[in-house]
Design an enzyme around this catalytic site. Sequence first.
Site, short mmCIF file in Angstrom:
data_model
loop_
_atom_site.label_atom_id
_atom_site.label_comp_id
_atom_site.label_asym_id
_atom_site.label_seq_id
_atom_site.Cartn_x
_atom_site.Cartn_y
_atom_site.Cartn_z
N ASN A 70 -5.97 8.47 0.27
CA ASN A 70 -4.65 8.29 0.83
C ASN A 70 -4.62 8.18 2.36
OD1 ASN A 70 -1.54 8.74 0.89
ND2 ASN A 70 -2.35 10.48 2.06
N TYR A 81 -2.16 -3.60 10.39
CA TYR A 81 -1.79 -2.75 9.26
C TYR A 81 -1.70 -3.55 7.97
CZ TYR A 81 0.79 0.49 6.31
OH TYR A 81 1.18 1.30 5.27
N LYS A 108 -4.27 -3.23 4.76
CA LYS A 108 -3.80 -2.79 3.46
C LYS A 108 -4.06 -3.85 2.39
CE LYS A 108 -2.31 1.38 4.27
NZ LYS A 108 -2.94 2.55 3.61
N SER A 143 -2.17 2.12 -0.87
CA SER A 143 -2.11 0.91 -0.06
C SER A 143 -0.68 0.78 0.46
CB SER A 143 -2.54 -0.31 -0.88
OG SER A 143 -2.58 -1.46 -0.07
#
Length: 289
Positions: A98, A186, A190, A171
């Site tokens: 996570n 970012y 992801k 994700s």
Amino acid sequence: MTAYSSAINLFDVTGIVAVVTGGGSGLGLFMTRALATNGAKKVYILGRRKHVLEQAVAEIGQDNVVPLQCDVTNQEALKSAVAFIEEDIGYINLLIANSGIAGPSGSVPPGSSITHVQEALFEISMQDFTNTFHVNCTAVFYTTIAFLGLLDKGNNNQSYRNGRSQVIATSSIGSFNRRITAGFAYGASKAATTMLLKVLATYLVPYRIRANILCPGLFPTDLTTDLIHGKDPTEEGAFPLDQIPAERAGTPEDIMGPLLYLASRAGAYCNGNCVLTDGGRLSVTPATY
């Protein structure tokens, strides 16, 4: 009628042994709480900041949550965490990768000239851009590899029978969103994480270890403080329909529910799946999903 006909049994995680990286704050804390308060045997929470982990343990108030200081971008730190858990209990059933960071935004106002766009985006440090991938994707890969042995032992341990061992990565809908909301680094990192878990789902089939992906939308956490302004974002009406059809940001229950689904017998047939929990945001956004 099977033993799982009851919803209570179907979503039961009693006896599960889990690891949650970044489990002391944000979505990780919500997921830790979901497991710990619903019968998990043990939940090991990993993170860099010892005080944050200890505060999370105190806040949850369960003796089945174990804090472990660990930098997931450091291979030796990962090995040490694995060694501790192996000595402590010997196996895990679930790894939740996570940990993540927002990365540089490089936001450019709509209607900006091409010169302004070029200047704003070129000013982003290459190191900052690359570090976003390092934390959000590379560390997920090495975290998964580090815990494969304990996940394998989880399959051989009969104390939890609600499905084969699995990795779940956090994700984001940013991995599908073609409209940049949190920065190029970012979203791209992801997207890489989402693809990585799909590949792992295939790669780990011979070892009977599953891989699935949680893709949350906008939740009020430390990572999204720059994206949320004004009144309570989780209150219905906080966002217009054309931004989030649910008209609000996510609540803890909106990530706890999908996690318990994947972690329990209810989601035991899932492998290589992306579970979206975004209030319908991708339905009103140019996306690749």
